[in-house]
Scaffold this active site. Structure first.
Site, PDB file in Angstrom:
ATOM      1  N   ASN A 204       0.814  -1.217   0.000  1.00  8.88           N
ATOM      2  CA  ASN A 204       0.000   0.000   0.000  1.00  8.88           C
ATOM      3  C   ASN A 204       0.848   1.269   0.000  1.00  8.88           C
ATOM      4  OD1 ASN A 204      -2.455  -1.331  -0.091  1.00  8.88           O
ATOM      5  ND2 ASN A 204      -2.713  -1.352   2.135  1.00  8.88           N
TER       6      ASN A 204
ATOM      7  N   CYS B 208       2.366   6.619   7.760  1.00 13.40           N
ATOM      8  CA  CYS B 208       3.771   7.016   7.819  1.00 13.40           C
ATOM      9  C   CYS B 208       4.451   6.619   6.518  1.00 13.40           C
ATOM     10  CB  CYS B 208       4.443   6.333   9.011  1.00 13.40           C
ATOM     11  SG  CYS B 208       6.161   6.824   9.273  1.00 13.40           S
TER      12      CYS B 208
ATOM     13  N   HIS C 230       3.061   2.465   2.122  1.00 17.28           N
ATOM     14  CA  HIS C 230       3.312   3.162   3.382  1.00 17.28           C
ATOM     15  C   HIS C 230       3.858   2.148   4.378  1.00 17.28           C
ATOM     16  CE1 HIS C 230      -1.211   2.407   4.456  1.00 17.28           C
ATOM     17  NE2 HIS C 230      -0.507   1.304   4.540  1.00 17.28           N
TER      18      HIS C 230
END
Length: 425
Positions: free
Chosen positions: A328, A365, A330
């Protein structure tokens, strides 16, 4: 019907079968005027009956395997799932086929003189072709198709200083079995359980909350069985639950629950679950709510208070590795667990083991973020230090806060509960 009774009944019925028409064809095919043809494979009634009985033996063996046990040469062979006919036939050659990969139907086929073999009895294999990965996995949908179970062996590289699986290992296994569940019902492999509509709209699932309780950690070479299922969670997401068992005795050694929301892969903004997506996955969900934590006021429902500055313990400047990023694009949710534990005081690590962890994911993040891990005891001692109980039965509780180092934006907040390590055996 028992295996012995079934076999006896079939013997009796076959002994009374009239094989006249078959014998007539066999006699015709072996007569002098048919010398140009190959000899028949079964020239006598006894041989025909013997071949038919072999088919009965196989069918009777299949009936016996409904109990998951097949007796061969006075030796019981057990298998976690029922042993199929293909497994029985191949076992003596050292090969066992996953029963979920094939469905085999016993069929009696009688051929006339038009074929070289006049009579043949065999098994018609109704193949449900699956990938090699599906065949090798020790997992399958449950009988009702509404949950999925899979077994895992704990590897040496998955254990930590306590010689047991780490909490990150457990979290990774939960993620793996959830993904395998989605694949088993036909969802995509190019994203975490994305449906057809989600792929068209560039939508992905992301974790918003994770709660894990571990009552006993498995050790190296232990086999755990994890059951998982998903269900709707309001209009903005879905939930997935897990139950972790020791496969050797069925003991529940852990439970977990999670909440997931949809994010647009391009804009990185959250999006409500629309009816099309909901319809695609709800058919695979329990019709009535099923919870891994059905108890009232269980700890999975508790809100996590924000940790106040200054924190008692901290670990600053944590940098995501490239290996921490997932499909994804991240940092994967399991990495946050490791970051939270980085700021736990060493004295707690030496004397306690983690029992419960709850994480609320507030912001994703990226690979270029720098993270600060902050920790404080949830119940402070008299002097403000961490109030972990060295001799008492109470759990040690901590609050956690992950923030971006540059702008102090909140990435994650969490709570952990620790129990004293068991005495060494």
């Amino acid at each position: 019907m028992s295996f012995i009774k079934y076999k006896s009944t079939c013997h009796s019925r076959l002994n009374n079968i009239s094989l006249g028409p078959i014998e007539a064809k066999l006699h015709k095919s072996s007569s002098p005027q048919n010398t140009s043809r190959q000899p028949t494979a079964v020239p006598a009634t006894a041989a025909v009956r013997s071949m038919l009985l072999r088919g009965v033996h196989t069918a009777a063996a299949a009936t016996a395997t409904n109990n998951g046990v097949f007796k061969d040469n006075n030796r019981a062979v057990t298998h976690p799932r029922s042993v199929d006919l293909f497994s029985i036939r191949r076992r003596n050659r050292g090969s066992v086929c996953n029963s979920s990969a094939r469905r085999i139907v016993p069929v009696m086929v009688v051929k006339t003189d038009e074929q070289p073999n006049s009579v043949a009895v065999g098994l018609k294999e109704a193949e449900e072709e699956k990938s090699l990965a599906d065949r090798l996995r020790m997992g399958s949908l449950t009988e009702d198709g509404l949950s999925y179970k899979e077994r895992f062996i704990i590897r040496c590289y998955e254990v930590g200083i306590n010689k047991t699986a780490t909490v990150e290992t457990i979290a990774n296994l939960l993620q793996e079995v959830g993904g395998n569940h989605a694949q088993s019902v036909g969802f995509s492999t190019d994203g975490f359980a994305t449906t057809t509509t989600m792929r068209k709209l560039h939508l992905i699932w992301v974790t918003s909350r994770m709660h894990i309780e571990i009552y006993r950690y498995p050790a190296w070479s232990d086999v755990v069985e994890i059951e998982t299922w998903c269900q709707s969670e309001g209009r903005i997401g879905t939930r997935r639950d897990w139950i972790i068992k020791d496969h050797s005795n069925g003991e529940v050694i852990g439970r977990a629950t999670s909440k997931w929301v949809m994010m647009n892969e391009d804009t990185r903004r959250l999006q409500k679950v629309n009816d099309d997506v909901r319809d695609e996955y709800l058919i695979f969900c329990p019709k009535t709510p099923r919870l891994a934590f059905p108890e009232e006021n269980n700890s999975s429902l508790k809100k996590i208070a924000k940790l106040e500055d200054p924190a008692e313990f901290s670990r600053l400047g944590l940098v995501p590795r490239r290996a921490d990023l997932d499909m994804n694009k991240h940092v994967n949710n399991v990495t946050y667990i490791g970051w939270v534990l980085e700021s736990i005081p060493q004295e707690v690590i030496d004397t306690h083991e983690l029992q419960t962890i709850t994480l609320d994911y507030r912001r994703e993040c990226q690979h270029d973020d720098i993270v600060d891990s902050l920790t404080s005891s949830e119940l402070e001692g008299i002097n403000g230090s961490a109030a972990f109980e060295k001799d008492g039965p109470h759990l040690t509780q901590f609050l956690h806060f992950l923030r971006s180092s540059g702008d102090a934006l909140e990435l994650n907040r969490g709570r952990t509960e620790w129990r004293k390590k068991p005495a060494k055996r």
